[in-house]
Scaffold this motif. Structure first.
Motif, PDB file in Angstrom:
ATOM      1  N   HIS A 147       0.861  -1.190   0.000  1.00  0.00           N
ATOM      2  CA  HIS A 147       0.000   0.000   0.000  1.00  0.00           C
ATOM      3  C   HIS A 147       0.889   1.231   0.000  1.00  0.00           C
ATOM      4  N   ASP A 151       5.819   4.613   5.247  1.00  0.00           N
ATOM      5  CA  ASP A 151       6.796   3.633   5.723  1.00  0.00           C
ATOM      6  C   ASP A 151       6.942   2.464   4.754  1.00  0.00           C
ATOM      7  N   HIS A 152       6.114   2.409   3.722  1.00  0.00           N
ATOM      8  CA  HIS A 152       6.164   1.311   2.758  1.00  0.00           C
ATOM      9  C   HIS A 152       6.639   1.759   1.380  1.00  0.00           C
ATOM     10  N   ASP A 253       0.364  -4.646   6.791  1.00  0.00           N
ATOM     11  CA  ASP A 253      -0.196  -3.893   7.925  1.00  0.00           C
ATOM     12  C   ASP A 253      -1.562  -4.415   8.389  1.00  0.00           C
ATOM     13  N   TYR A 256      -1.053  -5.012  11.921  1.00  0.00           N
ATOM     14  CA  TYR A 256      -0.309  -3.850  12.422  1.00  0.00           C
ATOM     15  C   TYR A 256       0.613  -4.241  13.581  1.00  0.00           C
ATOM     16  N   HIS A 300       5.128  -4.491  10.979  1.00  0.00           N
ATOM     17  CA  HIS A 300       5.298  -3.858  12.290  1.00  0.00           C
ATOM     18  C   HIS A 300       5.266  -4.869  13.433  1.00  0.00           C
TER      19      HIS A 300
END
Ligand SMILES: [Zn+2]
Length: 336
Positions: A147, A151-152, A253, A256, A300
């Motif tokens: 996505h 952070d990706h 995620d 998460y 995460h």
């Protein structure tokens, strides 16, 4: 092939993943102001059948508590869940792990990390840990993108210029995700906090020629299937890896931070674009992982980001796979 310093990573379930040894350790000093100690190693590697998986540490965001973080939980409830998982309660620990897979001679990366601290200053170790693991970033030919959150994807873009960092790689992403972020008028409709992200995506991605948009769930690399997992974002995807009878769900995620969403899969984070859909997707995915006795990794999850779930009342209990020293080669069940 006994090796006295071979390290293994093992976990619950029928599948256990063996970590290979790499003698070259990289030392990266703790980032400024960071309370969480760096992991003893910046990367681990394990096998899913014939596929070799590298878990590369990018860093950690020690997120200050904020009453809006979980829509249907208080800070106190969040702290209780963190405490139950043995995590610090003064902040929310959000580590970031990037996965690279070697499938035959093909190098496949899942997402791109945060681009040398472009997301959080305490998360910028991916490049160093990739080097330490002996991975040449120029040889990565496929990048599977879950996505379009910073952070990706910030690792795809040079800081400042937005120039492509991986122009040689095929960038595979759900067509829904790509079109949602780049449709006409999207930036204006985004909440204020997301406008800069939307502008950056629209400044960079439409000019790139190396995107492959995936309309329907399908195999996107040998042994790796893209599966729709919407809710976190409109086109959030997970990647199912299989080789022989071994399976790994790269959940990105969906779950998460499992210390929070394992026991409370119904919690809806501010980070979930569609909270109720994210909850439905989370339960469906974790139920499948449990039913099929798969290992699961998440961006995460506690580094090295691998573990397993079991049902626990109305939620789930997460067990992180922890590296252990084992003089014997091969696999053994956790805790051994
Ligand atoms: Zn994320």
């Amino acid at each position: 092939m006994n090796h006295p310093s071979r390290r293994q990573i093992v976990s619950a379930g029928a599948f256990a993943a063996a970590l290979g040894l790499c003698k070259s350790l990289s030392y990266v000093g703790p980032a400024w102001g960071q309370k969480t100690p760096d992991p003893p190693r910046g990367f681990y590697t394990y096998k899913v059948g014939a596929i070799q998986v590298f878990a590369l540490y990018d860093g950690i965001w020690e997120k200050p508590h904020d009453p809006g973080f979980i829509k249907n939980a208080s800070i106190e409830e969040t702290q209780t869940a963190l405490n139950n998982a043995g995590l610090p309660t003064e902040f929310v620990s959000i580590p970031l792990t990037v996965v690279v897979l070697k499938v035959g001679s093909t190098w496949v990366m899942v997402d791109s990390g945060s681009g040398g601290g472009q997301w959080q200053p305490t998360a910028g170790r991916l490049a160093a840990n990739m080097r330490a693991a002996g991975i040449d970033p120029h040889k990565i030919s496929i990048i599977l993108i879950s996505h379009f959150h910073p952070d990706h994807i910030f690792g795809l873009m040079e800081k400042g210029s937005n120039a492509p960092v991986f122009p040689q790689a095929e960038l595979v992403v759900s067509a829904t995700e790509y079109k949602w972020w780049t449709e006409t008028g999207r930036v204006e409709k985004l909440p204020e906090a997301r406008k800069a992200l939307g502008q950056r995506i629209n400044a960079a991605f439409p000019g790139w020629k190396n995107f492959t948009l995936v309309d329907h769930e399908r195999e996107v690399a040998p042994g790796i299937r893209l599966i729709d997992a919407p809710g976190h974002t409109a086109g959030h995807s997970v990647f199912h890896v299989s080789s022989g009878h071994h399976q790994l769900m790269i959940s990105n995620d969906t779950a998460y931070v499992p210390a929070l969403l394992g026991p409370h899969p119904e919690w809806q984070g501010v980070y979930d674009q569609d909270g109720p859909l994210a909850v439905t997707t989370r339960r469906k995915l974790i139920d499948r992982v449990i039913a099929e006795k798969m290992m699961i990794c998440g961006a995460h999850f506690p580094f090295p980001g691998l573990g397993s779930f079991v049902k626990d009342g109305s939620g789930y209990a997460f067990t992180a796979a922890t590296p252990v020293t084992d003089k014997k080669p091969g696999l053994r069940p956790y805790p051994g």
